[in-house]
Write a protein that holds these residues in place. Structure first.
Motif, PDB file in Angstrom:
ATOM      1  N   TYR A   7     -40.901  10.217 -24.649  1.00 53.26           N
ATOM      2  CA  TYR A   7     -39.654   9.358 -24.900  1.00 53.26           C
ATOM      3  C   TYR A   7     -38.087  10.420 -24.672  1.00 53.26           C
ATOM      4  N   ASP A   8     -37.580   9.700 -24.000  1.00 56.26           N
ATOM      5  CA  ASP A   8     -36.222   9.994 -23.202  1.00 56.26           C
ATOM      6  C   ASP A   8     -35.446   9.559 -23.956  1.00 56.26           C
ATOM      7  N   ASP A   9     -35.642   9.108 -25.493  1.00 59.21           N
ATOM      8  CA  ASP A   9     -34.759   7.972 -26.260  1.00 59.21           C
ATOM      9  C   ASP A   9     -35.468   8.644 -27.937  1.00 59.21           C
ATOM     10  N   LEU A  10     -35.044   8.950 -28.659  1.00 63.69           N
ATOM     11  CA  LEU A  10     -35.969   9.858 -29.686  1.00 63.69           C
ATOM     12  C   LEU A  10     -35.535   8.547 -30.597  1.00 63.69           C
ATOM     13  N   CYS A  11     -34.953   6.969 -31.067  1.00 62.80           N
ATOM     14  CA  CYS A  11     -34.627   6.254 -31.061  1.00 62.80           C
ATOM     15  C   CYS A  11     -36.124   5.334 -31.041  1.00 62.80           C
ATOM     16  N   GLY A  12     -36.631   6.171 -29.132  1.00 60.26           N
ATOM     17  CA  GLY A  12     -38.269   4.962 -29.376  1.00 60.26           C
ATOM     18  C   GLY A  12     -38.830   5.360 -30.090  1.00 60.26           C
ATOM     19  N   LEU A  13     -39.742   6.282 -30.401  1.00 55.18           N
ATOM     20  CA  LEU A  13     -40.123   7.203 -31.326  1.00 55.18           C
ATOM     21  C   LEU A  13     -41.103   6.841 -32.030  1.00 55.18           C
ATOM     22  N   PRO A  14     -42.228   6.347 -32.194  1.00 57.55           N
ATOM     23  CA  PRO A  14     -43.013   5.090 -33.146  1.00 57.55           C
ATOM     24  C   PRO A  14     -42.896   5.248 -34.385  1.00 57.55           C
ATOM     25  N   ASP A  15     -43.153   6.689 -34.320  1.00 56.74           N
ATOM     26  CA  ASP A  15     -43.205   7.318 -35.640  1.00 56.74           C
ATOM     27  C   ASP A  15     -42.079   8.456 -36.024  1.00 56.74           C
ATOM     28  N   LEU A  16     -40.821   8.516 -36.544  1.00 60.79           N
ATOM     29  CA  LEU A  16     -40.061   9.845 -36.521  1.00 60.79           C
ATOM     30  C   LEU A  16     -39.649  10.217 -37.684  1.00 60.79           C
ATOM     31  N   ASN A  17     -40.272  11.293 -37.773  1.00 59.47           N
ATOM     32  CA  ASN A  17     -39.939  12.712 -38.750  1.00 59.47           C
ATOM     33  C   ASN A  17     -39.607  13.646 -37.446  1.00 59.47           C
ATOM     34  N   GLU A  18     -39.996  15.410 -38.588  1.00 60.64           N
ATOM     35  CA  GLU A  18     -39.607  16.417 -38.206  1.00 60.64           C
ATOM     36  C   GLU A  18     -40.517  16.838 -37.797  1.00 60.64           C
ATOM     37  N   LYS A  19     -41.067  16.079 -36.868  1.00 60.30           N
ATOM     38  CA  LYS A  19     -42.807  16.376 -36.201  1.00 60.30           C
ATOM     39  C   LYS A  19     -42.791  16.122 -34.953  1.00 60.30           C
ATOM     40  N   THR A  20     -42.110  14.658 -34.701  1.00 60.59           N
ATOM     41  CA  THR A  20     -42.984  14.408 -33.830  1.00 60.59           C
ATOM     42  C   THR A  20     -41.539  14.521 -32.948  1.00 60.59           C
ATOM     43  N   LEU A  21     -40.298  14.034 -33.736  1.00 63.24           N
ATOM     44  CA  LEU A  21     -39.087  14.350 -32.877  1.00 63.24           C
ATOM     45  C   LEU A  21     -39.108  15.943 -32.085  1.00 63.24           C
ATOM     46  N   LEU A  22     -39.723  16.648 -32.980  1.00 62.75           N
ATOM     47  CA  LEU A  22     -39.857  18.499 -32.303  1.00 62.75           C
ATOM     48  C   LEU A  22     -40.670  18.326 -31.407  1.00 62.75           C
ATOM     49  N   GLU A  23     -41.883  17.336 -31.623  1.00 64.89           N
ATOM     50  CA  GLU A  23     -42.910  17.676 -30.858  1.00 64.89           C
ATOM     51  C   GLU A  23     -42.517  16.766 -29.367  1.00 64.89           C
ATOM     52  N   ASN A  24     -41.559  15.873 -29.665  1.00 60.45           N
ATOM     53  CA  ASN A  24     -41.304  14.892 -28.035  1.00 60.45           C
ATOM     54  C   ASN A  24     -40.567  15.983 -27.632  1.00 60.45           C
ATOM     55  N   LEU A  25     -39.457  16.694 -27.775  1.00 60.44           N
ATOM     56  CA  LEU A  25     -38.404  17.551 -27.242  1.00 60.44           C
ATOM     57  C   LEU A  25     -38.986  18.839 -26.556  1.00 60.44           C
ATOM     58  N   ARG A  26     -40.487  18.411 -27.255  1.00 53.95           N
ATOM     59  CA  ARG A  26     -40.782  20.397 -26.611  1.00 53.95           C
ATOM     60  C   ARG A  26     -41.355  19.664 -25.269  1.00 53.95           C
ATOM     61  N   ASN A  27     -42.470  18.999 -25.115  1.00 53.66           N
ATOM     62  CA  ASN A  27     -43.547  18.146 -24.276  1.00 53.66           C
ATOM     63  C   ASN A  27     -42.396  17.617 -23.149  1.00 53.66           C
ATOM     64  N   ARG A  28     -41.395  17.397 -23.669  1.00 53.59           N
ATOM     65  CA  ARG A  28     -40.108  16.957 -22.736  1.00 53.59           C
ATOM     66  C   ARG A  28     -39.426  17.909 -22.125  1.00 53.59           C
ATOM     67  N   PHE A  29     -39.140  19.612 -22.746  1.00 51.25           N
ATOM     68  CA  PHE A  29     -38.440  20.457 -22.592  1.00 51.25           C
ATOM     69  C   PHE A  29     -39.793  21.178 -21.230  1.00 51.25           C
TER      70      PHE A  29
END
Length: 117
Positions: A7-29
């Motif tokens: 997700y290019d905007d973390l506000c769009g994560l279906p389940d926003l928590n620390e784990k999903t936020l960090l996973e998304n940033l890691r995947n994008r990186f």
């Protein structure tokens, strides 16, 4: 393990928590997508190498567009602030913060590059 959707905007994560936020940033990186929005806030993960996303093509691409219409980029933030200044006739401010060595100076250089272009 299959590649997860990023997700290019973390506000769009279906389940926003620390784990999903960090996973998304890691995947994008891993895909060299170092910029991610949280609404109008831009998160940058310093790749500690030069990426080919700072050339004149990108300056032109992010000129006069709405935030979120293209991939997140520091040029988008610079452009939105610039056009808000012109429309509102008021000074604008961009806050850049981070740890020592996180790339604040380099980010400032990229902002200035876009504004002067």
């Amino acid at each position: 393990q299959p590649q997860q959707e990023d997700y290019d905007d973390l506000c769009g994560l279906p389940d926003l928590n620390e784990k999903t936020l960090l996973e998304n940033l890691r995947n994008r990186f891993k895909q060299e997508k170092i910029y991610t929005y949280v609404g109008s806030i831009l998160i940058v993960i310093n790749p500690f190498k030069f990426l080919p996303i700072y050339n004149p093509k990108y300056v032109k691409m992010y000129d006069n567009h709405q935030l979120g219409k293209l991939e997140p980029h520091i040029y988008a933030v610079a452009d939105v602030a610039y056009h808000a200044m012109l429309q509102r006739r008021k000074n604008q401010c961009i806050v850049i913060s981070g740890e020592s060595g996180s790339g604040k100076t380099q980010s400032t250089n990229f902002l200035i590059h876009h504004l002067t272009a």
